[in-house]
Design an enzyme around this catalytic site. Structure first.
Site, PDB file in Angstrom:
ATOM      1  N   ARG A  54       0.816  -1.216   0.000  1.00 56.99           N
ATOM      2  CA  ARG A  54       0.000   0.000   0.000  1.00 56.99           C
ATOM      3  C   ARG A  54       0.851   1.269   0.000  1.00 56.99           C
ATOM      4  O   ARG A  54       0.535   2.225  -0.710  1.00 56.99           O
ATOM      5  CB  ARG A  54      -0.992  -0.006   1.166  1.00 56.99           C
ATOM      6  CG  ARG A  54      -0.373   0.186   2.541  1.00 56.99           C
ATOM      7  CD  ARG A  54      -1.446   0.276   3.597  1.00 56.99           C
ATOM      8  NE  ARG A  54      -2.215  -0.971   3.658  1.00 56.99           N
ATOM      9  CZ  ARG A  54      -3.472  -1.076   4.084  1.00 56.99           C
ATOM     10  NH1 ARG A  54      -4.100  -0.018   4.493  1.00 56.99           N
ATOM     11  NH2 ARG A  54      -4.069  -2.235   4.145  1.00 56.99           N
ATOM     12  N   THR A  55       1.922   1.285   0.767  1.00 56.60           N
ATOM     13  CA  THR A  55       2.764   2.490   0.777  1.00 56.60           C
ATOM     14  C   THR A  55       3.470   2.671  -0.566  1.00 56.60           C
ATOM     15  O   THR A  55       3.564   3.777  -1.097  1.00 56.60           O
ATOM     16  CB  THR A  55       3.796   2.412   1.918  1.00 56.60           C
ATOM     17  OG1 THR A  55       3.095   2.237   3.151  1.00 56.60           O
ATOM     18  CG2 THR A  55       4.631   3.664   1.997  1.00 56.60           C
ATOM     19  N   LYS A  82      20.865 -11.221  -3.474  1.00 58.51           N
ATOM     20  CA  LYS A  82      22.128 -11.906  -3.780  1.00 58.51           C
ATOM     21  C   LYS A  82      23.264 -11.353  -2.934  1.00 58.51           C
ATOM     22  O   LYS A  82      24.422 -11.680  -3.156  1.00 58.51           O
ATOM     23  CB  LYS A  82      22.463 -11.734  -5.261  1.00 58.51           C
ATOM     24  CG  LYS A  82      21.417 -12.325  -6.194  1.00 58.51           C
ATOM     25  CD  LYS A  82      21.725 -11.927  -7.635  1.00 58.51           C
ATOM     26  CE  LYS A  82      20.535 -12.225  -8.531  1.00 58.51           C
ATOM     27  NZ  LYS A  82      20.642 -11.522  -9.820  1.00 58.51           N
ATOM     28  N   ARG A 104      11.948   2.397   1.798  1.00 61.25           N
ATOM     29  CA  ARG A 104      11.370   1.642   2.926  1.00 61.25           C
ATOM     30  C   ARG A 104      12.420   0.596   3.301  1.00 61.25           C
ATOM     31  O   ARG A 104      12.903  -0.122   2.432  1.00 61.25           O
ATOM     32  CB  ARG A 104      10.057   0.982   2.476  1.00 61.25           C
ATOM     33  CG  ARG A 104       9.583  -0.203   3.320  1.00 61.25           C
ATOM     34  CD  ARG A 104       9.078   0.171   4.684  1.00 61.25           C
ATOM     35  NE  ARG A 104       7.917   1.024   4.664  1.00 61.25           N
ATOM     36  CZ  ARG A 104       6.664   0.598   4.851  1.00 61.25           C
ATOM     37  NH1 ARG A 104       6.423  -0.676   5.046  1.00 61.25           N
ATOM     38  NH2 ARG A 104       5.661   1.456   4.851  1.00 61.25           N
ATOM     39  N   HIS A 134       8.044   7.158  10.099  1.00 64.48           N
ATOM     40  CA  HIS A 134       7.244   7.028   8.882  1.00 64.48           C
ATOM     41  C   HIS A 134       6.561   8.393   8.689  1.00 64.48           C
ATOM     42  O   HIS A 134       5.367   8.544   8.917  1.00 64.48           O
ATOM     43  CB  HIS A 134       6.221   5.902   9.075  1.00 64.48           C
ATOM     44  CG  HIS A 134       5.582   5.443   7.797  1.00 64.48           C
ATOM     45  ND1 HIS A 134       5.863   5.996   6.568  1.00 64.48           N
ATOM     46  CD2 HIS A 134       4.666   4.469   7.563  1.00 64.48           C
ATOM     47  CE1 HIS A 134       5.157   5.375   5.646  1.00 64.48           C
ATOM     48  NE2 HIS A 134       4.417   4.447   6.215  1.00 64.48           N
TER      49      HIS A 134
END
Lengths: 343, 436
Positions: A54-55, A82, A104, A134
């Protein structure tokens, strides 16, 4: 402000400017053609080391509505899985000409490191880092609160207004919550009074230094008639990694700190209920409460796009790519008229 | 071997005198030194403080296993520049220093490098796993003659294993040096638990996680009548427990690091991994308590916990960064800054906490000795009036993770002598080829 890393980056006037700009962005979203040419030619990278559909979609939508080119980079299935480091990923994105990086990350402070390490020259927007911050969530929460609680029930123009006199109860897993940390800072910056409500095991050591009151008793706080109740998600995934046992059982948590119809009925008529999502229905919030007319949870999502448009606009519009206008004293000068927005 | 005449030096900060070093020992002092030192290489030491060579109970040399971060050669070069004539090399190498073979390897590497004495620390448990005692006796009886045993980096958290270790080392007068960290209370911990961690959203390492282990261990040491050394003690509560234990007559010694004497958890703001260390930087109240504890003798030694890391292990986000800081080349300056220049300690006290006490705890007979005729010439000459800005890239250690980078510190090591041989002169290493 060259980056947006923390709610603490914003003083009162800057925060109000973001909310006002978000209001103008929201107005454009009611039109038939929602897209603005403002960030044409700019590249925004969504750099997501942690799942958050959603963000990510919210930021992606915001950037696209401003006509920016958007690159989505997910750690899963990428070179990060990796073993590539944040540094090398950032250097790659820099080489590709990112003007802004929306990051994020599961590690608190990773956006800060990205912003000040010299690994990228673009603006860095924190889209959630570990248990830290946030800030755009706090801004969209503040925007939602202002729409409902400031002015005449939202009907009057709240432009230029802050949240002075508003009492917000933030309830639940404060310990693991970047939403709570961001909101405490921003709400106080905007003049609101904040009460944190949680079992003692979910209140951080050191919370006494925060500009908020702390209570262990939800019913007691609700009885004082808060203007808004912000429910937090119980972050069970973080609890398992930290040893668990923060409360005896989900049932006991719900009894003590869950918002249900009975507690909803105690609230003043004008009070609203917020939740950053995703919700644990039946744990911190009942279906009754989540779906009640007082709940503005879906509206929060819509407001998120407008707020993120405002943030990207304020960081990127004007000046060279990766730069922004300012008076050199950390103040923002933004032309928010529609002429500029359509320039 | 070159003889050296140090003119006008101030032993332990006392009155100026001449000191003659010959045949590996302090040959003479005062007028006698001047008379006998006619052919000696003269080191003008007016106003410089002469200390017994510094001894570190807590160094990580990383070899074998992580030679990209440090080698015995590079680490002991750093030690010499820091004024050290002996270091104890911690056991958390790869392979672990938990057998006679590995400790002898490290000991020989140190001897061959020749910059200072290297005394390997033996692991308490096999592979530092905390479950089964390593062959402590074999290490003690090896060429390395190990006397200090530690799982540093990890806590010996099983009380039965800790009890057995404390009992077992009595057979060869060993000491168990504990990394006091209750593991369950520190799961996922990134920094000191308090106001700053709450704000930064980093999982906290509570003071009580250290204090609970210190309290348990002093009681165990009392119960079995053995020697315990508390490594890198960092909290006011730990200081209080050690003070209580000493008053009770328990055979416990304690150590504090230079960084815990100077820095607080406020440095974590900005998420600079140079300040990420275990135990974490604590509060200003804790810093005050450890300074007081060092001054009043509750804390016996300053140990560097020199923890070099390869650049990539620190050039990343905080959560991914390794714990640890370099410290051999800045330790004495930090102690001068926070303890001597503030009037809390004298140079005599510095000699005690950085030389004689660690030598005594490690049972080193040739180190930490008085500056007197006939004593081994393990000496450090310090210019307390000097000031310098720390530039990690200019240091001898192979790593650059100094928390003091860019900071101006007082004092500098002008010369270091290892059994009468200069390893450092005029603030620079004396390379092997130049030695005589």
């Amino acid at each position: 402000m060259r980056h947006l890393l923390s709610a603490a980056d914003l003083d009162r006037d800057e925060a109000v400017l973001v909310l006002d700009t978000a209001g103008q962005m929201a107005a454009t979203q009611a039109r038939e053609i929602k897209k603005l040419p403002t960030l044409r030619g700019r590249t925004v990278v969504n750099l997501f080391f942690e799942d958050s559909t959603r963000t990510r979609i919210s930021f992606e939508t915001a950037a696209k509505r401003l006509s920016a080119d958007v690159i989505n980079f997910s750690a899963k299935g990428s070179s990060v899985s990796k073993g590539e480091s944040l540094k090398d990923t950032a250097l790659t994105l820099q080489a590709m000409g990112a003007d802004a990086v929306v990051i994020r990350h599961q590690a608190s402070g990773a956006p800060h490191t990205l912003a000040y390490s010299g690994w990228t020259h673009g603006a860095v927007v924190n889209a959630g880092d570990g248990m830290h911050q946030h800030p755009t969530q706090a801004l969209l929460d503040a925007y939602t609160l202002r729409r409902h609680l400031v002015g005449d029930g939202g009907r009057a123009d709240a432009t230029g207004r802050d949240l002075a006199g508003v009492h917000v109860a933030i309830v639940g897993d404060v310990l693991h919550s970047r939403v709570a940390r961001s909101n405490v800072q921003l709400l106080r910056t905007l003049g609101a009074r904040v009460t944190l409500v949680a079992p003692p095991t979910l209140v951080p050591v050191g919370v006494h230094s925060w500009p908020a009151e702390v209570s262990y008793d939800l019913d007691e706080v609700l009885a004082t008639g808060p203007d808004a109740v912000m429910m937090l998600r119980v972050q069970r995934e973080r609890m398992s990694s930290a040893g668990g046992g923060f409360f005896p059982s989900p049932l006991e948590y719900t009894r003590g700190y869950g918002l249900d119809a009975r507690r909803l009925a105690v609230l003043p008529d004008h009070a609203v209920v917020l939740h950053p999502g995703p919700m644990n229905r039946g744990l911190e919030i009942s279906a009754d409460a989540a779906d009640s007319p007082r709940a503005v949870i879906v509206e929060q999502v819509a407001n998120g796009v407008a707020v993120r448009m405002a943030v990207l606009y304020l960081l990127l519009a004007g000046g060279e790519p990766g730069a922004r206008t300012g008076d050199g004293q950390g103040r923002t000068h933004v032309r928010t008229d529609e002429t500029r927005a359509h320039a | 071997m070159t003889t050296y005449l140090l003119t006008g030096a101030r032993p332990l900060g006392g009155d100026p005198t001449d000191v003659l070093l010959a045949d590996g020992v302090v040959a003479a002092l005062g007028a006698q030194a001047r008379r006998a030192g006619g052919d000696a290489h003269v080191v003008e030491a007016d106003g410089l403080v002469l200390l017994p060579g510094l001894v570190d109970l807590h160094t990580h040399l990383r070899e074998p296993g992580r030679e990209d971060a440090e080698t015995v050669e590079s680490g002991t070069r750093a030690a010499a520049l820091g004024g050290f004539t002996a270091v104890h090399a911690m056991a958390n190498t790869t392979p672990t220093q938990d057998t006679a073979g590995v400790v002898e390897q490290v000991w020989r590497l140190g001897r061959d490098a020749g910059w200072c004495d290297v005394h390997p620390v033996g692991a308490v448990t096999v592979g530092l796993a905390g479950e089964r005692l390593a062959e402590l006796s074999a290490m003690a009886r090896s060429a390395a003659a190990v006397r200090v045993f530690s799982d540093d980096g990890r806590c010996v958290h099983d009380p039965v294993v800790m009890r057995r270790a404390l009992e077992y080392v009595k057979a060869f007068d060993g000491v168990v040096a504990q990394h006091a960290q209750e593991p369950r209370l520190t799961e996922g911990a990134q920094m000191h638990e308090g106001v700053v961690s709450a704000e930064l959203g980093l999982t906290g390492w509570p003071s009580v996680a250290e204090e609970a282990i210190v309290a348990r261990d002093v009681l165990l040491a009392e119960h079995v009548g053995s020697r315990l050394h508390v490594l890198h003690l960092s909290t006011a509560g730990s200081v209080e427990i050690v003070r209580w234990a000493k008053a009770r007559g328990i055979d416990v010694t304690a150590e504090v690091t230079p960084h815990h004497l100077m820095l607080t958890d406020e440095r974590a703001r900005g998420y600079d991994p140079r300040f990420k260390v275990n135990p974490p930087l604590r509060t200003a109240e804790d810093v005050e308590a450890v300074r007081e504890g060092l001054a009043d003798g509750t804390i016996d030694t300053v140990g560097t916990d020199h923890a070099p890391h390869a650049r990539e292990d620190k050039d990343c986000e905080w959560a991914a960064a390794a714990f640890g800081m370099t410290g051999l080349e800045t330790a004495l300056s930090v102690v001068q800054a926070v303890m001597v220049d503030t009037g809390r300690m004298t140079w005599v006290d510095v000699a005690r906490v950085m030389s004689s006490a660690p030598a005594r705890i490690g049972r080193l007979t040739g180190q930490g000795r008085p500056i007197a005729p006939g004593e081994p010439a393990n000496l450090t000459l310090v210019d307390p009036a000097a000031r310098r800005v720390v530039v990690p890239e200019q240091q001898a250690t192979a790593s650059v993770n100094s928390p003091f980078a860019g900071q101006e510190l007082p004092g500098s090591v002008v010369a270091t002598f290892l059994r009468g041989r200069a390893t450092v002169l005029d603030g620079a290493l004396v390379e092997q080829g130049a030695r005589v």
